[in-house]
Write an enzyme that holds these catalytic residues in place. Structure first.
Site, PDB file in Angstrom:
ATOM      1  N   GLU A 111       3.254  39.810  15.794  1.00 17.45           N
ATOM      2  CA  GLU A 111       3.830  38.511  16.155  1.00 17.45           C
ATOM      3  C   GLU A 111       4.067  38.448  17.657  1.00 17.45           C
ATOM      4  O   GLU A 111       3.857  39.424  18.382  1.00 17.45           O
ATOM      5  CB  GLU A 111       5.129  38.286  15.385  1.00 17.45           C
ATOM      6  CG  GLU A 111       6.173  39.361  15.582  1.00 17.45           C
ATOM      7  CD  GLU A 111       7.324  39.238  14.594  1.00 17.45           C
ATOM      8  OE1 GLU A 111       7.425  38.215  13.909  1.00 17.45           O
ATOM      9  OE2 GLU A 111       8.116  40.190  14.512  1.00 17.45           O
ATOM     10  N   ASP A 115      10.041  35.625  25.208  1.00 21.03           N
ATOM     11  CA  ASP A 115      10.756  35.988  26.433  1.00 21.03           C
ATOM     12  C   ASP A 115      12.042  35.166  26.490  1.00 21.03           C
ATOM     13  O   ASP A 115      12.149  34.179  27.216  1.00 21.03           O
ATOM     14  CB  ASP A 115       9.877  35.715  27.659  1.00 21.03           C
ATOM     15  CG  ASP A 115      10.440  36.372  28.913  1.00 21.03           C
ATOM     16  OD1 ASP A 115      11.364  37.195  28.788  1.00 21.03           O
ATOM     17  OD2 ASP A 115       9.949  36.067  30.015  1.00 21.03           O
ATOM     18  N   TYR A 223      13.061  36.315  13.525  1.00 15.63           N
ATOM     19  CA  TYR A 223      11.936  37.223  13.248  1.00 15.63           C
ATOM     20  C   TYR A 223      12.343  38.540  12.591  1.00 15.63           C
ATOM     21  O   TYR A 223      11.489  39.364  12.275  1.00 15.63           O
ATOM     22  CB  TYR A 223      11.158  37.530  14.527  1.00 15.63           C
ATOM     23  CG  TYR A 223      11.978  38.004  15.698  1.00 15.63           C
ATOM     24  CD1 TYR A 223      12.627  39.234  15.691  1.00 15.63           C
ATOM     25  CD2 TYR A 223      12.107  37.209  16.838  1.00 15.63           C
ATOM     26  CE1 TYR A 223      13.388  39.661  16.772  1.00 15.63           C
ATOM     27  CE2 TYR A 223      12.865  37.627  17.923  1.00 15.63           C
ATOM     28  CZ  TYR A 223      13.498  38.855  17.881  1.00 15.63           C
ATOM     29  OH  TYR A 223      14.250  39.280  18.955  1.00 15.63           O
ATOM     30  N   LYS A 316       2.927  44.668  25.948  1.00 20.06           N
ATOM     31  CA  LYS A 316       3.155  43.568  26.885  1.00 20.06           C
ATOM     32  C   LYS A 316       1.871  43.170  27.608  1.00 20.06           C
ATOM     33  O   LYS A 316       0.928  43.951  27.728  1.00 20.06           O
ATOM     34  CB  LYS A 316       4.228  43.968  27.907  1.00 20.06           C
ATOM     35  CG  LYS A 316       5.641  43.983  27.342  1.00 20.06           C
ATOM     36  CD  LYS A 316       6.650  44.067  28.475  1.00 20.06           C
ATOM     37  CE  LYS A 316       8.058  43.810  27.994  1.00 20.06           C
ATOM     38  NZ  LYS A 316       9.023  43.756  29.105  1.00 20.06           N
ATOM     39  N   CYS A 410      17.602  13.882  58.456  1.00 16.78           N
ATOM     40  CA  CYS A 410      16.519  13.592  57.517  1.00 16.78           C
ATOM     41  C   CYS A 410      15.178  13.625  58.247  1.00 16.78           C
ATOM     42  O   CYS A 410      15.003  12.933  59.265  1.00 16.78           O
ATOM     43  CB  CYS A 410      16.731  12.223  56.878  1.00 16.78           C
ATOM     44  SG  CYS A 410      15.361  11.693  55.825  1.00 16.78           S
ATOM     45  N   CYS A 413      13.743   9.764  58.236  1.00 17.22           N
ATOM     46  CA  CYS A 413      14.345   8.617  58.925  1.00 17.22           C
ATOM     47  C   CYS A 413      15.299   9.014  60.055  1.00 17.22           C
ATOM     48  O   CYS A 413      15.779   8.156  60.792  1.00 17.22           O
ATOM     49  CB  CYS A 413      15.075   7.723  57.926  1.00 17.22           C
ATOM     50  SG  CYS A 413      16.582   8.474  57.239  1.00 17.22           S
ATOM     51  N   CYS A 428      19.697  12.898  51.973  1.00 17.73           N
ATOM     52  CA  CYS A 428      19.758  11.784  52.912  1.00 17.73           C
ATOM     53  C   CYS A 428      20.450  10.643  52.173  1.00 17.73           C
ATOM     54  O   CYS A 428      20.093  10.327  51.034  1.00 17.73           O
ATOM     55  CB  CYS A 428      18.345  11.360  53.321  1.00 17.73           C
ATOM     56  SG  CYS A 428      18.318   9.838  54.299  1.00 17.73           S
ATOM     57  N   CYS A 433      16.010   4.686  53.853  1.00 15.54           N
ATOM     58  CA  CYS A 433      15.150   5.783  54.314  1.00 15.54           C
ATOM     59  C   CYS A 433      13.720   5.518  53.875  1.00 15.54           C
ATOM     60  O   CYS A 433      13.449   5.262  52.698  1.00 15.54           O
ATOM     61  CB  CYS A 433      15.638   7.110  53.736  1.00 15.54           C
ATOM     62  SG  CYS A 433      14.521   8.489  54.061  1.00 15.54           S
TER      63      CYS A 433
END
Length: 666
Positions: A111, A115, A223, A316, A410, A413, A428, A433
């Site tokens: 199976e 993770d 499982y 793995k 920013c 702008c 911002c 903007c």
């Protein structure tokens, strides 16, 4: 009477939760589900004597905990030996046969190695009573309050004579698609993003406030068996079949092909390579496969080695990582003003996909990993989807490198930027903007929004720069001459742009609300709003009480919607679009229809646009899925279909043509 109806509602809602969260095959619409749930809550408010121990109302998350209690496992939660080579599978098989003193072929259950975070669910007389983390294998943390919020986990086992004790062991995880949405939400809220789905799941389970767990898309897949009373099994596969049959989610529920009984190491290696190829298309992260001797009697004969079972091992897969160079760090400004640093990298292949950039999320993340321009870095695709920088190769760092800082102004702008208290994102706050305007307009024309398909990002930027476009309604003021006045725009392309804008004038209400770009209102929430209000006029006049009746609308989302519909300039934009010929139809999803409760996926070229086909399915009660899986009811196939057909055939999914879909609709 109220007690009988309460028990009935608990069973009905539990069944629909299972269909939705485990099988992904909902049988009723959200609106109908919400009515059932509201009835349940009203009954519980009116009658305090009702049994709430297995009520769906208990999943919302209770009061914050001071600290997690610890509790012993009845049987140790063992860890597996690992290898990274399929050749080691033959060595494992040889060790098993040598210990058993046999030359006979061994039958293995193979199976996926999820993770996620290991978890033990404890049921007593069919009632879910406790959830424990693995801990040190003998003692775990009691995280019942958080695990109870996972809707795929039954609070009561659906059987007449449940065992007096059943311990289900499995994994808590977050699916890839849910992870991407969760990180978007975190970024939008100015909160720390997660490195990968496993970290997100583990961090959520260990939250002291169960309400946080309830708000995140945790899943559970069982499982293995812990302690039990009143049950006997002969094979490992029987255990997982038992889970699947009695409402406990497993990989078998999703796709029986994901779990295999293999005879001998050769078949195990075949399974290993098959799953490795399948890995990128799975909806969740795996990092390998688990191999178990299938016979429980033989497992007992084999016993343990230290704290690992002699009868099981994990093989793995090699990490999907690569090394590359950061050539620059570009700071992007999103439509909500969030400043996001993005690493521009030398192109490199990771897991079969060429990666050229990766988000660095925010200044805290840059500082934590100490990422700089000119660095050589290790990258991977978080959740096999999102590219991320794992670490810096310090020995390759240039001598003249400098720490990177997000600018105090920013980049679009020039306005000062702010970092709101409690947020990790720098923003911002200038509503005019230019970058925010451009990103909002790009969102407006997107495929699942207004679907103005001939207006791309580059054209929007050019139109804004030439002062021809500054608001949503300006799209419907554009003339062919405006397009022709731009460089590299010919007669035909200008006609296509205007035609595309004209074709967008009849959106569904859900699409239209989503296109407006209201903060925290995603596509699903927009559909809920459309289903509830029915017309744009009713939506714009919504009170707080109205909004709180809509699924998925809490105080935070309510505030952003309230701010939007209380802004006269934004509301005027909607009225201007209506005056300019935009006609908004009612909700796209039918409450009932000939396709209700069925799921669909489209592959290949159909006689109509794919989005039109999806809308047709939704209007008739059907649900659109994102990939082929055992949960899919129908794959609609057009000309030149892709690999989805082969996978659908292997899973037994019904394959139909466009004409057959129309017959289903009737």
């Amino acid at each position: 009477m109220s007690k009988k109806r309460h028990e009935e509602l608990k069973k009905i809602i539990a069944k629909h939760d299972y269909n939705y969260y485990v099988l992904d095959r909902p049988e009723i619409e959200d609106y109908d589900y919400d009515k059932l749930y509201a009835e349940l809550v009203e009954l519980e408010k009116a009658d305090k004597s009702l049994d709430l121990s297995d009520s769906p109302s208990q999943r919302v998350g209770g009061k914050p905990l001071d600290i997690f209690e610890k509790a012993p496992h009845r049987l140790p939660m063992l860890s597996l030996a690992n290898s990274y080579s399929p050749e080691d599978i033959f060595d494992f098989d040889e060790r098993v046969r040598k210990f058993l003193k046999t030359d006979k072929q061994i039958e293995y259950l193979c199976e996926l190695k999820f993770d996620g975070l290991s978890m033990e669910l404890i049921y007593e007389n069919g009632q879910f009573t406790r959830a424990l983390t693995r801990g040190d294998g003998t003692v775990g943390e009691d995280v019942t309050h958080n695990i109870k919020t996972i809707r795929s986990i039954p609070l009561k086992l659906g059987m007449k004579k449940p065992p007096s004790l059943l311990e289900v062991r499995g994994e808590v995880l977050i699916f890839k698609q849910d992870f991407a949405k969760l990180n978007e939400t975190q970024q939008e809220n100015g909160q720390q993003t997660f490195a990968n789905p496993r970290n997100a799941a583990a961090g959520t389970v260990r939250q002291l406030d169960p309400r946080i767990a309830a708000s995140r898309p945790l899943r559970f897949l069982g499982y293995a068996l812990g302690a039990t009373e009143g049950l006997t099994f002969t094979t490992q596969y029987e255990i997982e079949e038992y889970f699947a049959e009695h409402g406990i989610p497993t990989a078998i529920n999703m796709d029986k092909e994901l779990v295999a009984i293999c005879k001998g190491p050769e078949e195990v290696v075949e399974y290993y390579h098959r799953v490795e190829k399948l890995r990128p298309s799975l909806p969740f992260d795996i990092d390998g496969i688990v191999i178990k001797v299938n016979s429980l009697h033989t497992q007992d004969d084999l016993g343990l080695v230290a704290r690992s079972p002699r009868w099981a091992t994990a093989a793995k897969f090699k990490p999907q990582q690569a090394e590359t160079l950061i050539e620059n760090i570009h700071v992007q400004v999103g439509r909500t003003g969030a400043l996001t640093p993005v690493a521009i990298m030398k192109p490199v292949k990771v897991g079969g996909v060429t990666v050229t950039n990766a988000t660095l999320h925010n200044q805290d993340e840059i500082n934590r990993k100490d990422v700089r321009i000119g660095d050589t870095v290790i990258i991977q695709r978080a959740g096999d989807v999102i590219p991320e920088v794992v670490s810096v190769v310090m020995e390759k760092r240039p001598k003249n490198s400098k720490a990177f800082l997000i600018p105090s102004e920013c980049p679009a702008c020039g306005s000062p930027v702010v970092k709101v208290e409690g947020e990790v994102v720098t923003r911002c706050v200038n509503p005019l903007c230019i970058a925010m305007v451009k990103e909002s307009l790009k969102h407006f024309v997107a495929r699942r929004a207004m679907n103005i398909d001939k207006v791309g990002d580059r054209l929007i930027e050019t139109l804004v720069d030439h002062k021809l476009l500054k608001s949503f309604s300006d799209f419907y003021r554009l003339k062919k001459e405006d397009i022709l006045s731009l460089d590299r725009q010919g007669e035909k392309s200008a006609e296509n742009v205007i035609k595309s804008i004209e074709n967008s004038k009849k959106p569904g209400l859900g699409r239209f609300i989503f296109a407006l770009g209201i903060r925290f209102v995603g596509e699903q929430t927009a559909k809920h709003l459309a289903d509830h209000f029915g017309t744009i006029e009713r939506f714009l006049q919504a009170t707080d009480e109205d909004l709180l009746q809509v699924p998925e609308i809490g105080p935070k989302v309510l505030k952003t919607i309230r701010d939007w519909i209380s802004n006269p300039i934004l509301v005027q934009e909607v009225h201007d679009m209506l005056k300019l010929g935009v006609t908004i139809s009612g909700p796209a999803r039918a409450q009932e229809g000939s396709l209700s409760g069925k799921s669909f996926l489209i592959t290949g070229t159909l006689p109509v646009k794919r989005d039109d086909a999806k809308d047709l399915i939704e209007k008739n009660g059907g649900k659109i899925l994102g990939s082929v899986s055992a949960k899919l009811n129908y794959l609609v196939v057009g000309d030149d279909p892709g690999s989805k057909v082969e996978k659908a055939q292997s899973l037994g999914v019904t394959i139909i043509s466009w004409e057959e879909l129309q017959k289903l609709i009737g």
